[in-house]
Structure formats: C-alpha cells, structure tokens
Design a protein around this motif. Structure first.
Motif, PDB file in Angstrom:
ATOM      1  N   GLY A  41      39.720 -18.091  16.013  1.00  0.00           N
ATOM      2  CA  GLY A  41      38.600 -17.154  15.996  1.00  0.00           C
ATOM      3  C   GLY A  41      37.375 -17.637  15.813  1.00  0.00           C
ATOM      4  N   THR A  42      37.294 -18.188  14.616  1.00  0.00           N
ATOM      5  CA  THR A  42      35.959 -19.009  14.326  1.00  0.00           C
ATOM      6  C   THR A  42      35.878 -20.210  15.023  1.00  0.00           C
ATOM      7  OG1 THR A  42      36.534 -18.362  12.002  1.00  0.00           O
ATOM      8  CG2 THR A  42      34.873 -20.086  12.188  1.00  0.00           C
ATOM      9  N   SER A  43      36.820 -20.746  15.640  1.00  0.00           N
ATOM     10  CA  SER A  43      36.504 -21.897  16.578  1.00  0.00           C
ATOM     11  C   SER A  43      35.753 -21.289  17.987  1.00  0.00           C
ATOM     12  CB  SER A  43      37.777 -22.640  16.843  1.00  0.00           C
ATOM     13  OG  SER A  43      38.078 -23.284  15.798  1.00  0.00           O
ATOM     14  N   GLY A  44      36.382 -20.409  18.313  1.00  0.00           N
ATOM     15  CA  GLY A  44      35.615 -19.682  19.372  1.00  0.00           C
ATOM     16  C   GLY A  44      34.110 -19.062  19.236  1.00  0.00           C
ATOM     17  N   ILE A  45      33.894 -18.595  17.991  1.00  0.00           N
ATOM     18  CA  ILE A  45      32.578 -18.392  17.478  1.00  0.00           C
ATOM     19  C   ILE A  45      31.690 -19.628  17.829  1.00  0.00           C
ATOM     20  CG2 ILE A  45      30.678 -17.714  15.864  1.00  0.00           C
ATOM     21  CD1 ILE A  45      33.435 -15.952  14.910  1.00  0.00           C
ATOM     22  N   MET A  46      32.116 -20.789  17.221  1.00  0.00           N
ATOM     23  CA  MET A  46      31.825 -22.149  17.108  1.00  0.00           C
ATOM     24  C   MET A  46      31.338 -22.433  18.573  1.00  0.00           C
ATOM     25  SD  MET A  46      30.969 -23.468  13.951  1.00  0.00           S
ATOM     26  CE  MET A  46      31.452 -25.208  13.903  1.00  0.00           C
ATOM     27  N   LEU A  47      32.363 -22.453  19.389  1.00  0.00           N
ATOM     28  CA  LEU A  47      31.896 -22.724  20.632  1.00  0.00           C
ATOM     29  C   LEU A  47      30.734 -22.075  21.402  1.00  0.00           C
ATOM     30  CD1 LEU A  47      35.866 -23.078  22.352  1.00  0.00           C
ATOM     31  CD2 LEU A  47      34.035 -24.797  22.000  1.00  0.00           C
ATOM     32  N   SER A  48      30.646 -20.756  21.138  1.00  0.00           N
ATOM     33  CA  SER A  48      29.697 -19.998  21.518  1.00  0.00           C
ATOM     34  C   SER A  48      28.302 -20.421  21.086  1.00  0.00           C
ATOM     35  CB  SER A  48      29.590 -18.681  21.035  1.00  0.00           C
ATOM     36  OG  SER A  48      29.334 -18.574  19.629  1.00  0.00           O
ATOM     37  N   LEU A  49      28.151 -21.309  20.045  1.00  0.00           N
ATOM     38  CA  LEU A  49      26.979 -21.856  19.508  1.00  0.00           C
ATOM     39  C   LEU A  49      26.346 -22.996  20.643  1.00  0.00           C
ATOM     40  CD1 LEU A  49      27.751 -22.290  15.718  1.00  0.00           C
ATOM     41  CD2 LEU A  49      26.374 -20.569  17.084  1.00  0.00           C
ATOM     42  N   ILE A  50      27.359 -23.540  21.490  1.00  0.00           N
ATOM     43  CA  ILE A  50      27.105 -24.594  22.568  1.00  0.00           C
ATOM     44  C   ILE A  50      25.873 -23.665  23.325  1.00  0.00           C
ATOM     45  CG2 ILE A  50      27.524 -25.747  24.637  1.00  0.00           C
ATOM     46  CD1 ILE A  50      30.237 -26.165  23.276  1.00  0.00           C
ATOM     47  N   ALA A  51      26.007 -22.467  23.449  1.00  0.00           N
ATOM     48  CA  ALA A  51      25.042 -21.764  24.579  1.00  0.00           C
ATOM     49  C   ALA A  51      23.709 -21.340  23.799  1.00  0.00           C
ATOM     50  CB  ALA A  51      25.638 -20.538  25.197  1.00  0.00           C
ATOM     51  N   SER A  52      23.980 -21.038  22.606  1.00  0.00           N
ATOM     52  CA  SER A  52      23.117 -20.259  21.654  1.00  0.00           C
ATOM     53  C   SER A  52      23.091 -21.002  20.243  1.00  0.00           C
ATOM     54  CB  SER A  52      22.989 -18.832  21.773  1.00  0.00           C
ATOM     55  OG  SER A  52      21.966 -18.416  20.830  1.00  0.00           O
ATOM     56  N   TRP A  53      22.237 -21.897  19.978  1.00  0.00           N
ATOM     57  CA  TRP A  53      22.382 -22.566  18.811  1.00  0.00           C
ATOM     58  C   TRP A  53      21.731 -21.926  17.551  1.00  0.00           C
ATOM     59  CZ3 TRP A  53      25.116 -26.258  16.187  1.00  0.00           C
ATOM     60  CH2 TRP A  53      24.812 -26.613  15.247  1.00  0.00           C
ATOM     61  N   ASN A  54      22.608 -22.000  16.479  1.00  0.00           N
ATOM     62  CA  ASN A  54      22.242 -21.333  15.224  1.00  0.00           C
ATOM     63  C   ASN A  54      22.813 -21.822  14.207  1.00  0.00           C
ATOM     64  OD1 ASN A  54      22.504 -19.340  13.051  1.00  0.00           O
ATOM     65  ND2 ASN A  54      21.933 -17.624  14.507  1.00  0.00           N
ATOM     66  N   LEU A  55      22.053 -22.825  13.373  1.00  0.00           N
ATOM     67  CA  LEU A  55      22.258 -23.423  12.250  1.00  0.00           C
ATOM     68  C   LEU A  55      22.992 -22.827  11.302  1.00  0.00           C
ATOM     69  CD1 LEU A  55      22.453 -26.455  10.853  1.00  0.00           C
ATOM     70  CD2 LEU A  55      20.454 -25.911   9.873  1.00  0.00           C
ATOM     71  N   PRO A  56      22.532 -21.830  10.660  1.00  0.00           N
ATOM     72  CA  PRO A  56      23.410 -20.887   9.738  1.00  0.00           C
ATOM     73  C   PRO A  56      24.650 -20.352  10.228  1.00  0.00           C
ATOM     74  CG  PRO A  56      21.039 -20.233   9.717  1.00  0.00           C
ATOM     75  CD  PRO A  56      21.252 -20.984  11.029  1.00  0.00           C
ATOM     76  N   ALA A  57      24.852 -19.991  11.479  1.00  0.00           N
ATOM     77  CA  ALA A  57      26.365 -19.642  11.806  1.00  0.00           C
ATOM     78  C   ALA A  57      26.974 -20.881  11.959  1.00  0.00           C
ATOM     79  CB  ALA A  57      25.988 -18.999  12.978  1.00  0.00           C
ATOM     80  N   PHE A  58      26.376 -22.206  12.209  1.00  0.00           N
ATOM     81  CA  PHE A  58      27.322 -23.275  12.576  1.00  0.00           C
ATOM     82  C   PHE A  58      27.897 -23.762  11.157  1.00  0.00           C
ATOM     83  CE2 PHE A  58      27.684 -27.971  11.929  1.00  0.00           C
ATOM     84  CZ  PHE A  58      28.455 -28.211  13.014  1.00  0.00           C
ATOM     85  N   VAL A  59      26.958 -23.492  10.096  1.00  0.00           N
ATOM     86  CA  VAL A  59      27.517 -24.176   8.702  1.00  0.00           C
ATOM     87  C   VAL A  59      28.430 -23.099   8.117  1.00  0.00           C
ATOM     88  CG1 VAL A  59      26.787 -24.117   6.160  1.00  0.00           C
ATOM     89  CG2 VAL A  59      25.194 -25.001   8.078  1.00  0.00           C
ATOM     90  N   ALA A  60      28.286 -21.733   8.159  1.00  0.00           N
ATOM     91  CA  ALA A  60      29.181 -20.809   7.970  1.00  0.00           C
ATOM     92  C   ALA A  60      30.470 -20.844   8.431  1.00  0.00           C
ATOM     93  CB  ALA A  60      28.588 -19.337   8.006  1.00  0.00           C
ATOM     94  N   ASN A  61      30.357 -21.325   9.912  1.00  0.00           N
ATOM     95  CA  ASN A  61      31.824 -21.183  10.728  1.00  0.00           C
ATOM     96  C   ASN A  61      32.669 -22.348  10.323  1.00  0.00           C
ATOM     97  OD1 ASN A  61      32.025 -18.580  11.998  1.00  0.00           O
ATOM     98  ND2 ASN A  61      29.961 -19.009  12.622  1.00  0.00           N
ATOM     99  N   THR A  62      31.742 -23.646   9.955  1.00  0.00           N
ATOM    100  CA  THR A  62      32.382 -24.910   9.826  1.00  0.00           C
ATOM    101  C   THR A  62      33.205 -24.851   8.584  1.00  0.00           C
ATOM    102  OG1 THR A  62      30.754 -26.279  10.985  1.00  0.00           O
ATOM    103  CG2 THR A  62      31.694 -27.403   9.208  1.00  0.00           C
ATOM    104  N   LEU A  63      32.449 -24.070   7.569  1.00  0.00           N
ATOM    105  CA  LEU A  63      32.985 -24.077   6.159  1.00  0.00           C
ATOM    106  C   LEU A  63      34.316 -22.798   6.479  1.00  0.00           C
ATOM    107  CD1 LEU A  63      29.901 -23.864   3.802  1.00  0.00           C
ATOM    108  CD2 LEU A  63      31.797 -25.604   4.122  1.00  0.00           C
ATOM    109  N   TRP A  64      34.257 -22.171   6.985  1.00  0.00           N
ATOM    110  CA  TRP A  64      35.216 -20.997   7.296  1.00  0.00           C
ATOM    111  C   TRP A  64      36.352 -21.683   8.056  1.00  0.00           C
ATOM    112  CZ3 TRP A  64      34.260 -15.533   6.724  1.00  0.00           C
ATOM    113  CH2 TRP A  64      35.470 -14.814   6.970  1.00  0.00           C
TER     114      TRP A  64
END
Length: 83
Positions: A41-64
């Motif tokens: 699920g978190t990988s899916g969220i990370m893929l969505s960041l391709i369309a709409s970049w968000n650094l805090p979401a990237f950091v949180a989801n990478t750690l998750w």
C-alpha cells in the motif's frame, strides 16, 4: 483521474484495511499479511508521488516501507528458525 492518483488511492485503501484489521484484532502487527499490505500500500502511495511530488510524504513513506521490510525479514527469519 490520473493513473498515479488511482494507484495512490488504492495504496491508501490497502494501508487502511491493514490497519483496520490489526485494530480490530484480526491480524497481529507481527503477521506477514499485515506487513505485506503495509509495504504494498505504501509503495502505491509512493508511486502517486510521481504525479504530485511531496517531500514529507516521500520521507514518511520511505521509512514506512523500510520498517515493513525490516519486520518481514524478522518474521521470515523467525519462521525459518522454528522449522
């Protein structure tokens, strides 16, 4: 709706299902299914960041994802030792 947005929403739903199942006592946090759904699920969220970049979401989801993968390694090692 953009493809990456749909993938991200599916990812959110997946993480929420996992969390809900754990919260109601159906799955343990130490179960592989719970951890796999979190990682996927978190990988899916990370893929969505391709369309709409968000650094805090990237950091949180990478750690998750890292926490989930670490937990999966521990789960499978423990299973290997008990076999």
């Amino acid at each position: 709706m953009a493809l990456f947005t749909i993938i991200g929403l599916i990812g959110v739903a997946t993480v929420l299902v996992a969390y809900g199942m754990m919260t109601v006592g159906k799955w343990a946090a130490s179960s592989a299914i719970y951890q796999w759904l979190n990682v996927l699920g978190t990988s899916g969220i990370m893929l969505s960041l391709i369309a709409s970049w968000n650094l805090p979401a990237f950091v949180a989801n990478t750690l998750w994802i890292m926490i989930g993968l670490f937990s999966l390694v521990r789960i499978y090692r423990k299973k290997g030792q008990s076999s």
